[in-house]
Design an enzyme around this catalytic site. Structure first.
Site, PDB file in Angstrom:
ATOM      1  N   GLU A 218       1.099  -1.309  -0.132  1.00 15.57           N
ATOM      2  CA  GLU A 218      -0.269  -0.181   0.401  1.00 15.57           C
ATOM      3  C   GLU A 218       0.784   0.978   0.107  1.00 15.57           C
ATOM      4  O   GLU A 218       0.589   1.918  -1.439  1.00 15.57           O
ATOM      5  CB  GLU A 218      -0.253   0.047   1.245  1.00 15.57           C
ATOM      6  N   ASP A 296     -12.345  -0.951   5.221  1.00 12.68           N
ATOM      7  CA  ASP A 296     -10.924   0.277   5.400  1.00 12.68           C
ATOM      8  C   ASP A 296     -10.755   1.158   6.426  1.00 12.68           C
ATOM      9  O   ASP A 296     -10.731   0.927   7.676  1.00 12.68           O
ATOM     10  CB  ASP A 296      -9.177   1.002   4.534  1.00 12.68           C
TER      11      ASP A 296
END
Length: 367
Positions: A218, A296
Site C-alpha cells: 500500500e 478500511d
C-alpha cells in the site's frame, strides 16, 4: 469463468445491477479499522465530551478533524487517527464504537465482520491492553445479540513501534485467541519500517496457531508484500495494491490462494492509485487472484460495503456473477474454522440464488 445459461441474471452488468440487490447480497468486511470507522455523529459527540473544539456545522467539523477526499500519502493520512483515538480512551466508548460498527455493517447486508485495532493506542486514561480488548469484544457481542452478524477481532501491531512492543501485542492476541480475537496484524507506515523487524512477534503467533494478516503493498512496493509472506508468514495481505509490480510474486500469491484485502476508496483517498479506474482490482480478478472487497476506514472516506460494491461494479463493469464471486472470496478468506467457513460459503451461495428469485433479476435487461 463459467456462466450458467439457465440464469440470465449472471449477465447483469455494471449499472444494470440494482442498488437494492447490492444492498441485500451477503457480505464480509475483513479489513476494517475500528478507530477509522466510527459513525460521524458518534465521533462528534464523543469529541465534544472530550473537550475538543467541535464546530456546530457538521461539514466544518468534518473538514477540521477528518481527511479530505485526497491526501498527500500514507504518513499524512495516518495523522488523522490522532483525532479519533482521542475519543476512544475508555471502555464504554470502545464498546459503543464496536457495537455501532457491527450493527451498521449488518444493516448493509453484512454477515461477517473482522474489526482490527491496536490496544496500546487506547490506554491514555488508565485502561490496560486487556481492558481495551475486552471492551471491543463486548461491543461486538452486543451487536451479535441484536443482529444477524458474526464478528472477530484482529489485534494490530505497528511498524513504527519497537519490535519488543509488537511482541507484547502478539502475546495479547494469543491470550485472547478463542475469546473473540481471530488474528494478529501489522499496520502503519511501510516505507523505512520493514515487517521483518517484527518477525519474532509473528513467530509467536504462528507457533500458537493463530492467523495473521499484514498491511503491505500500500505505502510501499511488492518487496513489502514479500517480507509479509516470507519473513512473517502472513495468511492474508492487507491491500496488496502494488503486487502487480512483481509478476513472479503475483504468481506465487495466486498459486497459494493468498487473499488480498482490497479497499478501493481508501486507496484512492491516500493516493495509492491515481483514480478508481487505475485500481488493479479488475486486473487481479481477471488473473484469478483471491480478491476481497473491504472498507478500511469508513468514517474517513466515507464509505460502506454497499458503496464499495457499487463503485466496483460500475468502474470495472462487473457482472452480477463476478460480484457474487468477489463476495464469496470474502467468505472463503474469513479467519474462522474450516467447517464454519464452509457453512458460510454454502449459506451465501444459497442466498445469492434466493435473492435473484425474490427480485426477479432474471427478467431484467442484461444489455
Amino acid at each position: 469463468m463459467h456462466i450458467d445459461p439457465s440464469r440470465r441474471s449472471d449477465l447483469l452488468r455494471g449499472r444494470r445491477i440494482p442498488d437494492e440487490a447490492l444492498r441485500r447480497l451477503p457480505k464480509t468486511d475483513l479489513h476494517c479499522h475500528l478507530d477509522g470507522s466510527l459513525r460521524l455523529e458518534t465521533f462528534l459527540e464523543l469529541a465534544a465530551g472530550a473537550g475538543l473544539p467541535v464546530p456546530a456545522d457538521r461539514e466544518e467539523a468534518r473538514r477540521l478533524f477528518l481527511p479530505e477526499a485526497r491526501v498527500g500519502g500514507q504518513p499524512e493520512f495516518l495523522r488523522y487517527f490522532d483525532h479519533t483515538l482521542a475519543v476512544l480512551q475508555d471502555a464504554p466508548s470502545l464498546a459503543r464504537a464496536a457495537r455501532e460498527l457491527a450493527l451498521d455493517f449488518a444493516a448493509e447486508g453484512g454477515w461477517y465482520l473482522e474489526v482490527r485495532f491496536c490496544p496500546l493506542l487506547h490506554l491514555a486514561r488508565g485502561l490496560s491492553a486487556d481492558d481495551a480488548v475486552a471492551a471491543v469484544v463486548a461491543g461486538l457481542r452486543e451487536a451479535e445479540a441484536r443482529a444477524a452478524v458474526q464478528t472477530g477481532v484482529i489485534i494490530t501491531g505497528l511498524r513504527t513501534i519497537n519490535p519488543e512492543v509488537s511482541y507484547s501485542l502478539a502475546e495479547l492476541a494469543v491470550r485472547w485467541k478463542g475469546r473473540g480475537v481471530v488474528a494478529f496484524d501489522l499496520a502503519g507506515a511501510e516505507k523505512d519500517y520493514p515487517a521483518k523487524d517484527h518477525r519474532e512477534a509473528f513467530y509467536l503467533v504462528m507457533n500458537n496457531n493463530l492467523n495473521s494478516t499484514i498491511h503491505a503493498g500500500e505505502g510501499f512496493g511488492p518487496a513489502s508484500i514479500h517480507q509479509a509472506l516470507h519473513y512473517c508468514g502472513a495468511n492474508r495481505i492487507g491491500h496488496g495494491t502494488r503486487l502487480h509490480e512483481d509478476p513472479d510474486l503475483l504468481e506465487y500469491v495466486n498459486d497459494h490462494r493468498i487473499p488480498l484485502e482490497m479497499c478501493i476508496s481508501s486507496n484512492v483517498q491516500m493516493g495509492v492509485v491515481p483514480s478508481v479506474a487505475d485500481h488493479p482490482l479488475r486486473r487481479y480478478l481477471d488473473l484469478g487472484l483471491r480478491v476481497t472487497l473491504n472498507t478500511d476506514n469508513r468514517l474517513f472516506v466515507p464509505t460502506d460495503l454497499v458503496r464499495e460494491l457499487r463503485l466496483a461494479a460500475d468502474a470495472f463493469d462487473l457482472t452480477l456473477l463476478e460480484v457474487e464471486n468477489l463476495l464469496l472470496n470474502g467468505f472463503k478468506s474469513a479467519f474462522v474454522p474450516a467447517r464454519r467457513r464452509a457453512a458460510l460459503v454454502e449459506q451465501a451461495l444459497r442466498r445469492f440464488g434466493e435473492l435473484r428469485d425474490e427480485m426477479s433479476l432474471d427478467e431484467l435487461e442484461v444489455a
